[in-house]
Design a protein around this motif. Sequence first.
Motif, short mmCIF file in Angstrom:
data_model
loop_
_atom_site.label_atom_id
_atom_site.label_comp_id
_atom_site.label_asym_id
_atom_site.label_seq_id
_atom_site.Cartn_x
_atom_site.Cartn_y
_atom_site.Cartn_z
N HIS A 1 14.85 13.17 -46.85
CA HIS A 1 13.48 13.68 -46.88
C HIS A 1 12.72 12.81 -47.87
O HIS A 1 13.09 12.73 -49.04
CB HIS A 1 13.49 15.15 -47.33
CG HIS A 1 12.12 15.74 -47.53
ND1 HIS A 1 11.90 16.83 -48.36
CD2 HIS A 1 10.90 15.40 -47.04
CE1 HIS A 1 10.62 17.12 -48.36
NE2 HIS A 1 9.99 16.27 -47.57
N TRP A 2 11.66 12.15 -47.40
CA TRP A 2 10.92 11.21 -48.23
C TRP A 2 9.68 11.90 -48.80
O TRP A 2 8.81 12.34 -48.05
CB TRP A 2 10.51 10.00 -47.41
CG TRP A 2 9.98 8.84 -48.21
CD1 TRP A 2 10.13 8.61 -49.54
CD2 TRP A 2 9.24 7.73 -47.69
NE1 TRP A 2 9.52 7.44 -49.90
CE2 TRP A 2 8.97 6.87 -48.79
CE3 TRP A 2 8.79 7.37 -46.43
CZ2 TRP A 2 8.26 5.67 -48.64
CZ3 TRP A 2 8.08 6.19 -46.28
CH2 TRP A 2 7.82 5.34 -47.38
N VAL A 3 9.62 12.02 -50.13
CA VAL A 3 8.48 12.61 -50.80
C VAL A 3 7.67 11.50 -51.45
O VAL A 3 8.14 10.84 -52.39
CB VAL A 3 8.93 13.63 -51.87
CG1 VAL A 3 7.70 14.26 -52.54
CG2 VAL A 3 9.79 14.72 -51.24
N THR B 1 6.89 13.77 -46.63
CA THR B 1 5.91 14.65 -47.26
C THR B 1 5.01 13.81 -48.16
O THR B 1 5.51 13.04 -48.99
CB THR B 1 6.59 15.74 -48.11
OG1 THR B 1 7.38 16.56 -47.24
CG2 THR B 1 5.57 16.60 -48.83
N PHE B 2 3.70 13.96 -48.01
CA PHE B 2 2.75 13.21 -48.83
C PHE B 2 1.94 14.17 -49.67
O PHE B 2 1.40 15.16 -49.16
CB PHE B 2 1.83 12.37 -47.94
CG PHE B 2 0.72 11.68 -48.69
CD1 PHE B 2 1.00 10.76 -49.70
CD2 PHE B 2 -0.62 11.95 -48.38
CE1 PHE B 2 -0.02 10.13 -50.39
CE2 PHE B 2 -1.64 11.31 -49.07
CZ PHE B 2 -1.34 10.41 -50.08
N ARG B 3 1.86 13.90 -50.97
CA ARG B 3 1.09 14.71 -51.90
C ARG B 3 0.23 13.81 -52.78
O ARG B 3 0.53 12.63 -52.97
CB ARG B 3 2.02 15.55 -52.79
CG ARG B 3 2.83 16.60 -52.06
CD ARG B 3 1.95 17.78 -51.65
NE ARG B 3 2.72 18.88 -51.10
CZ ARG B 3 3.03 19.01 -49.82
NH1 ARG B 3 2.63 18.10 -48.96
NH2 ARG B 3 3.73 20.06 -49.40
N GLN B 4 -0.82 14.38 -53.34
CA GLN B 4 -1.69 13.68 -54.28
C GLN B 4 -1.83 14.52 -55.54
O GLN B 4 -1.57 15.73 -55.54
CB GLN B 4 -3.08 13.45 -53.67
CG GLN B 4 -3.09 12.54 -52.46
CD GLN B 4 -4.47 12.45 -51.83
OE1 GLN B 4 -5.03 13.47 -51.43
NE2 GLN B 4 -5.01 11.25 -51.74
N GLN C 1 9.09 19.12 -54.60
CA GLN C 1 9.43 19.09 -53.17
C GLN C 1 10.89 18.67 -52.94
O GLN C 1 11.29 18.45 -51.81
CB GLN C 1 8.51 18.10 -52.45
CG GLN C 1 7.03 18.35 -52.66
CD GLN C 1 6.59 19.67 -52.07
OE1 GLN C 1 6.97 20.02 -50.95
NE2 GLN C 1 5.79 20.42 -52.81
N ALA C 2 11.67 18.58 -54.02
CA ALA C 2 13.03 18.06 -53.93
C ALA C 2 14.01 19.15 -53.52
O ALA C 2 14.72 19.71 -54.35
CB ALA C 2 13.44 17.41 -55.25
N ASP C 3 14.06 19.45 -52.25
CA ASP C 3 14.91 20.52 -51.72
C ASP C 3 16.24 19.96 -51.22
O ASP C 3 16.63 20.19 -50.07
CB ASP C 3 14.19 21.28 -50.62
CG ASP C 3 13.68 20.36 -49.52
OD1 ASP C 3 13.64 19.12 -49.74
OD2 ASP C 3 13.33 20.87 -48.44
N GLY C 4 16.92 19.23 -52.07
CA GLY C 4 18.20 18.66 -51.70
C GLY C 4 19.10 18.50 -52.90
O GLY C 4 18.70 18.72 -54.04
#
Length: 253
Positions: A38-40, A61-64, A80-83
């Motif tokens: 999963h790429w954040v 997943t893209f965030r600002q 967002q690190a669900d791993g």
Amino acid sequence: MRRRIIIVTAVHAPSARFLPDAYTSLCRQDLPEGWEWHWVIQEDGKSDQVAPHVPEDERVTFRQGRPGGPGVARTIALSQADGEYVKVLDADDQLPPGALARDLAALEADRSLGWTTSRVLDLLPDGSTAGFPGDPEPGPIERGTVLDFWKANGFRAQVHPATLFVRRDLLLALGGWMALPASEDTGLLLALNATSRGHFSPEVGLLYRKWPGQATAQASHTEAAEREARMAVVEARARELARLRWSYSAASN
């Protein structure tokens, strides 16, 4: 928790154009059955210049957020690190095929290890690559050895922090990346080494892009007074962690 490797990338407008190359390198990774990535991607700031370069993929997943430097962006991305594992990938770099599988295999095979690193090749503007001597012996990296080498060799570690692959719980326990304008990844590397054993793979695990706009190519990165202050706090943190004798092992988790 899902059997996921979280790829964490901090990005700002000048480096956004390299995201498609990083994405291509991720798509070339083969993982064992039952595992996924999963790429954040966390923008260091809020602009309209990064989003057009973000791949349309449900695994991305893209965030600002407000600007604070790459360390802040990566640490915010941990929300967002669900791993189980976190892999660093700078926006302008690429992973060679097999890199993620080798990192994963090392930590899955030995629960006493908290993190892995690997050999790096510089990716030059003409597309060629260049290596450099000085890699450590392959295999385990014992606690304290990175700090000792770094201190004795002009604040240059024998392994590259841009190749880090880390157990998520250990990364969170250390607070993520250091709150520094640069060298925040070196600070994390030394903190990891102060508290846990690591591993080095002699196979190439990262193509490190060299280009004029990268942060480490700017004059501010080598300004003497700030660099001295960064190195001092990086060293002090690692030494205090070692003095407290807090030792991480996933074996009991």
